[in-house]
Design a protein around this motif. Structure first.
Motif: not given
Length: 120
Positions: A12-14, A50-54
């Motif tokens: 949720s927090s990149f 890793i990716a910011e998202g849900k």
């Protein structure tokens, strides 16, 4: 025939995720083509993203082989506050292993061969 693989964890927090995985993997990302995405080549042609998202809580686990699991777990306790990690072992299995979660619930872990020289 497969030639490469990727596994992706959402955070949720990149920036916090980037810091966490840089500490776990001991190095910066190999590839970060745009904001909110980073990737490490763990072994040839095998990538952790890793990716910011849900967040999909409970994704994984992905485990990587280390030479000294206790040393790595001690380092993670100091650097990231990862503690109380249970290490598992079975007589018929040539490795011991553990799993822990990142701050978003994704499961990561280590495994270590019980006898030196068994690594591929």
């Amino acid at each position: 025939m497969f030639r490469e693989m990727t596994i992706q964890f959402r955070v949720s927090s990149f920036q916090e995720g980037l810091k966490w995985y840089e500490a776990v993997l001991g190095r910066p990302a190999d590839f970060s083509p745009h904001e909110g995405f980073a990737e490490w080549e763990l072994i040839p042609n095998s990538w952790l993203q890793i990716a910011e998202g849900k967040v999909a809580t409970g994704s994984g686990p992905i485990r990587v082989c280390v030479g000294d699991m206790e040393k790595e777990l001690a380092r993670l306790e100091v650097e990231l506050g990862v503690k109380d990690v249970e290490v598992f072992s079975r007589v018929e299995v040539p490795v011991k292993w553990c799993t822990f979660s990142d701050s978003w619930g994704n499961q990561f872990g280590y495994f270590q061969y019980k006898q030196k020289g068994m690594e591929k």
